[in-house]
Motif scaffolding. Structure first.
Motif, short mmCIF file in Angstrom:
data_model
loop_
_atom_site.label_atom_id
_atom_site.label_comp_id
_atom_site.label_asym_id
_atom_site.label_seq_id
_atom_site.Cartn_x
_atom_site.Cartn_y
_atom_site.Cartn_z
N LEU A 197 0.83 -1.12 -0.25
CA LEU A 197 -0.04 -0.01 0.03
C LEU A 197 0.81 1.44 0.16
O LEU A 197 0.64 2.27 -0.83
CB LEU A 197 -0.77 -0.04 1.31
CG LEU A 197 -2.15 0.83 1.30
CD1 LEU A 197 -3.02 0.64 0.28
CD2 LEU A 197 -2.74 0.80 2.80
N GLU A 198 2.06 1.39 0.95
CA GLU A 198 2.72 2.45 1.23
C GLU A 198 3.43 2.60 -0.51
O GLU A 198 3.72 3.76 -0.76
CB GLU A 198 3.64 2.30 1.98
CG GLU A 198 3.02 2.52 3.42
CD GLU A 198 3.90 1.71 4.61
OE1 GLU A 198 3.50 1.84 5.76
OE2 GLU A 198 5.04 1.28 4.55
N GLU A 199 3.74 1.66 -1.18
CA GLU A 199 4.57 1.66 -2.14
C GLU A 199 3.55 2.02 -3.49
O GLU A 199 4.00 2.04 -4.76
CB GLU A 199 5.36 0.51 -2.53
CG GLU A 199 6.42 0.45 -1.70
CD GLU A 199 7.18 -1.10 -1.71
OE1 GLU A 199 6.76 -1.96 -2.54
OE2 GLU A 199 8.01 -1.44 -0.85
N GLY A 200 2.30 2.06 -3.30
CA GLY A 200 1.37 2.27 -4.24
C GLY A 200 0.96 1.13 -5.14
O GLY A 200 0.42 1.36 -6.14
N GLU A 201 1.65 -0.14 -4.56
CA GLU A 201 1.25 -1.18 -5.56
C GLU A 201 -0.46 -1.66 -5.68
O GLU A 201 -0.69 -2.33 -6.41
CB GLU A 201 1.98 -2.34 -5.18
CG GLU A 201 3.60 -2.08 -5.58
CD GLU A 201 3.89 -2.40 -6.95
OE1 GLU A 201 3.18 -3.24 -7.43
OE2 GLU A 201 4.80 -1.76 -7.46
#
Ligand code: BGC
Length: 714
Positions: A306-310
Motif C-alpha cells: 500500500l505504501e509503495e502504491g502497488e
C-alpha cells in the motif's frame, strides 16, 4: 451495526488481519513473538493473531465459544471471529460421500442432507462450511471424485443448487450456515487425475462442462467461493484475475467472499508466478481474493504494498467489507456464539431423525450393477457369512468432520439387525491394500472360502478403505486388488448365493470380478447408517434406485466420460478407429446405469413436433412401465445430440431426468420439454447460442442408449 463506520475506524493492519484465516492453535499460541510455537512457521506475532478475522478447522460448541471469548477479549473493535470447517457429507451424523449423493439423482434428498448437516454444525458453533464441492470430474484416478457428484454438468448443477439451498436456506436463518462453493475453477480436470496438477482447458470446454455447477451456486446466492489450488491455463486460481474478477465477479455478479485454498497464496511461489510472499499478496489482491487461508502474505506485506502504491486501500476496504457483511448477516455482532450450544449438540447429533435420513440417503445412493437371481436375500436365511475387509467396519468415508467410525453401523451389524434369527458369521478374507497379492493372505482366503461353503448366503464387502480416496489420494491403478479379486473368485466358486458389495470413493475398474460375482452393488462410502441401509437393500425391504454418476471404466481407460465428442473414426469401424488393442472400447458400466428389484420398460420416445422454432418448444414423451413384481423408482434420462453444428458437439448430453415411482404393472407417461436453452452451446467465436439444424433425442435409463428420434431447429 454501522459497518462503514467500523471499517473507517480500522487500521490497515487490522484490515489485513481480518483478511487472514488461520487454525485455532495459532490463535491461542501465547508466545509474544514469532519465536516459538505454531506462529513461528508463519512469521507473525500476537499483534496479528489477536485481530484475525476467521478461523478454520475448529469444531464443537465448547471449543468455539472458548475461542470466540479468547478473541473478543483482545480484538480492539470486538469483531467476532467467523468459524469455518469442511462439512462435506455431514457434521456428526454422516450421510454418503457426495459421489454417493450424486448417484441418488435426488436433489431433494441432497438438500435435506445438507440442511441436517447445517443444523448439527450450528449447534457445534460453526458459521461456514467449505462445501459444496462441485468440481466436474472425468478421471476416476483422481482421489477427490468422492467429493464431487460426478461427470455430468447437468446433474452437478442440480446438486450444486440443492446443496447450497440445504446449507443456507432462504437467507441464512438461525439453523443454517453459509456455504462456500469450491474449488473454482476446474480443479477436477488435473492432468492424469493427479491432485494439484495443472489444468489446461479451452474456454469452451471450461464454460460448458466445468463452470455451470459453480455458476448455479452463485445464482443460488452462495456466500463464498473458494479458489482452487491448480493452475488453469498457466495461472493459479487465487491469482487468476480473468477467472475471479472478470468471470465470477463482473460477468456472474458475485458479490460475496472469495477465499483461497489452504496455503494457496504462498504456493504461487512454487507455481513459479511469484518470487516472494509480497508478490503473492499483490497478485492475490489484484485478483480480488478476500481471505488468505493458512498463509500470511497479506498481513506481512499488504501494508508495504500500500505504501509503495502497488495496491490501493479501496481494494482492502472492498475485501474487508465483504467479510464484515457476512458476519453481520449471520448475526455475529449481536450474538458472537450464534447457536453454539452443548445442549443442542446433545439433542441433535446422531438423533433418530438424523440417523434415519442418513440411512435413507445411503439406501438411495446404492447402485445395483448386477443380480443373477441372488438378491433379495431371504430374511429367514439360517446361516449367512459377511466377509471382507469392509465387513465389520463403519465405512463413513473421508472428510468425516466430527463423525466417528465407532458410531457407524457396519455391514455385519446391519445384517444382524435385520436377519434376527440367522447365524451371522464373519471372516476378513483380505485387507484393503491395493497391492496385496493373494499369496500373502492365502490362509485368510481359505478360511473365508470354507465359511462361505457352509453358509446359505454370502455378503462380500470389499473395495477401497475410506482413506484411499480424498485429497491427494490419487491412484494410478483403480482395479480391485488381486487379493480381493481372488477372494471373490474363491468364495463364488463355493457359494453362488453371493453378493459383492463394493465400497469406494471413486469408480473402480471391476473387470476382474464382474463376470465372477453373480450380484454386485456399489455402496460408495455410505456414512453412519451404512450397515442398516445395506441390510434393508439386500433383504429387499427397500428397493435399489441409484444410478452411476460417473462412468465405471476398465483399468487404463481413464479419463472416460459419456459426454465426449465424436471422432472421425468412431469405434467399431475396422482397424483404424477409436479403440484399445488390449481392452474393450466401451466401459464396464456407463454413466446413468443402475438396476432395481423390478424391471422397467421405457417406450420409444415420441415428439410433439419434428420441428422447433427458436421461441418455441418441443415435448418428448415416453411411457414407463413397471414390468416386475415390486414397487420401484426409475430415473428416466433425457439426452440430446446436436448432429451438425459449427463445432463438434458431444455424442450425448443429459438435459433432464425424472424419477418416476411405479407400482407393479403401473405405467406413466413421462414428458420432457425441450427449449432453446437446452440446445445452446459456446461457439468457436465465443457466442452462447443454439444453431439451426438437426438434433437427436434419446430417452432411457442409462447413457449408452442407441435408439433416438430427431427434430429440427428451424
Ligand atoms: C482442501 C479444501 C479444504 C481446505 C480446508 C484444502 O486442503 O483442498 O477442499 O476446504 O483444505 O480444510
Amino acid at each position: 451495526m454501522d459497518l462503514q463506520k467500523l471499517l473507517n475506524e480500522m487500521t490497515v493492519d487490522e484490515k489485513l488481519a481480518q483478511m487472514t484465516q488461520l487454525v485455532p492453535q495459532i490463535i491461542t499460541d501465547k508466545g509474544e513473538g514469532a519465536v516459538t510455537g505454531p506462529m513461528r512457521n508463519f512469521g507473525i506475532t500476537r499483534k496479528v493473531t489477536s485481530k484475525i478475522g476467521t478461523l478454520l478447522g475448529g469444531t464443537g460448541a465448547e471449543q468455539l465459544k472458548f475461542l470466540q471469548d479468547f478473541h473478543m477479549d483482545e480484538d480492539p473493535h470486538k469483531i467476532p471471529l467467523l468459524f469455518m470447517a469442511d462439512i462435506i457429507h455431514g457434521y456428526r451424523t454422516l450421510y454418503p460421500v457426495p459421489l454417493g449423493l450424486g448417484a441418488s439423482f435426488d436433489t431433494e434428498l441432497a438438500e435435506q442432507c445438507c440442511a441436517m448437516a447445517a443444523k448439527e454444525a450450528v449447534a457445534g458453533g460453526l458459521h461456514v462450511t467449505f462445501a459444496p464441492m462441485v468440481d466436474l470430474v472425468r478421471d476416476a484416478r483422481w482421489g477427490r471424485c468422492m467429493e464431487t457428484t460426478g461427470e455430468d454438468p447437468y446433474l452437478n448443477s442440480k446438486m450444486s443448487a440443492a446443496m447450497v439451498r440445504g446449507f443456507q436456506g432462504e437467507n441464512l436463518e438461525k439453523d443454517k450456515i453459509a456455504a462456500c462453493v469450491k474449488h473454482f475453477a476446474a480443479y477436477g480436470a488435473c492432468d492424469g487425475g493427479r491432485d494439484y496438477d495443472a489444468v489446461e482447458l479451452g474456454d469452451r470446454t471450461l464454460r460448458e462442462f466445468y463452470m455451470p455447477a459453480y455458476k448455479v451456486a452463485v445464482d443460488e446466492g452462495v456466500e463464498l467461493v473458494m479458489t482452487s489450488f491448480n493452475t488453469l491455463n498457466g495461472v493459479p486460481s487465487s491469482a487468476n484475475k480473468y477467472l475471479v474478477d472478470d468471470i465470477l465477479r463482473k460477468e456472474w455478479g458475485f458479490d460475496g467472499i472469495v477465499i483461497s485454498d489452504f496455503n494457496a497464496f504462498y504456493e504461487m511461489i512454487s507455481h513459479g508466478i511469484a518470487a516472494n510472499e509480497k508478490e503473492c499478496a499483490k497478485k492475490a489482491l489484484d485478483a480480488t481474493s478476500d481471505i488468505e487461508m493458512m498463509s500470511t502474505c497479506y498481513v506481512k506485506f499488504g501494508k508495504q504494498l500500500l505504501e509503495e502504491g502497488e495496491i490501493t486501500e479501496k481494494q482492502l476496504d472492498d475485501a474487508v467489507m465483504r467479510i464484515l457483511k457476512l458476519k453481520e448477516k449471520l448475526g455475529l455482532f449481536d450474538d458472537p456464539y450464534r447457536g453454539a450450544s452443548v445442549e443442542e449438540e446433545k439433542r441433535l447429533h446422531l438423533c433418530k431423525e438424523h440417523r434415519d435420513l442418513a440411512r435413507v440417503a445411503a439406501e438411495k445412493s446404492a447402485v445395483l450393477l448386477k443380480n443373477d437371481g441372488v438378491l433379495p436375500l431371504d430374511e429367514n436365511v439360517k446361516k449367512i457369512a459377511v466377509i471382507g475387509p469392509a465387513a465389520d467396519h463403519g465405512m463413513i468415508g473421508g472428510w468425516f468432520c466430527c463423525g466417528t467410525v465407532a458410531e457407524a453401523v457396519s455391514a455385519l451389524d446391519g445384517i444382524k439387525n435385520v436377519a434376527k434369527n440367522a447365524d451371522v458369521k464373519l471372516a476378513f478374507g483380505s485387507t484393503f491394500d491395493p497391492n496385496e497379492k493373494p499369496e500373502a493372505v492365502a490362509d485368510r482366503i481359505a478360511e473365508a472360502k470354507k465359511l462361505a461353503a457352509e453358509c446359505d448366503a454370502v455378503v462380500l464387502c470389499i473395495g477401497e478403505e475410506m482413506d484411499m480416496s480424498g485429497e491427494s489420494h490419487t491412484r494410478a491403478r483403480i482395479s480391485i486388488s488381486d487379493a480381493q479379486a481372488e477372494l471373490v473368485k474363491e468364495v463364488c466358486s463355493v457359494n453362488k448365493n453371493t453378493v459383492t458389495v463394493i465400497y469406494c470413493g471413486r469408480p473402480l475398474a471391476l473387470e476382474k470380478i464382474n463376470d465372477i460375482s453373480p450380484a454386485t452393488v456399489i455402496f460408495w462410502h455410505p456414512g453412519t447408517e451404512g450397515g442398516n441401509a445395506l441390510a434393508n437393500l439386500l433383504f429387499g425391504r427397500v428397493n435399489f434406485q441409484g444410478k452411476l454418476p460417473m462412468t465405471f471404466p476398465y483399468e487404463g481407460q481413464s479419463p472416460y466420460f459419456y459426454n465426449h465428442l465424436p471422432t472421425g473414426r468412431p469405434n467399431g469401424n475396422g482397424g483404424y478407429c477409436l479403440r484399445y488393442l488390449d481392452t474393450p472400447y466401451e466401459p464396464v458400466y456407463p454413466f446413468g446405469y443402475g438396476m432395481s428389484y423390478t424391471t422397467f420398460e421405457i417406450s420409444s420416445p415420441t415428439l410433439s413436433s419434428n420441428e422447433m422454432t427458436e421461441d418455441g418448444e418441443i415435448t418428448v414423451f415416453v411411457n414407463v412401465k413397471n414390468t416386475g413384481n415390486v414397487h420401484g423408482i426409475e430415473t428416466v434420462q433425457l439426452y440430446i445430440n446436436d448432429v451438425t453444428a459449427s463445432v463438434s458437439r458431444p455424442v450425448k448430453e443429459m438435459k433432464g431426468y425424472q424419477k418416476v415411482a411405479l407400482a407393479p404393472g403401473e405405467e406413466k407417461t413421462v414428458a420432457f420439454k425441450i427449449t432453446l436453452d437446452a440446445l445452446k452451446f459456446h461457439t468457436f467465436s465465443g457466442e452462447y447460442k443454439a444453431e439451426k439444424g438437426k438434433f437427436k433425442v434419446f430417452v432411457s435409463n442409462r447413457s449408452d442408449v442407441k435408439e433416438f428420434v430427431e427434430f429440427k431447429l428451424v
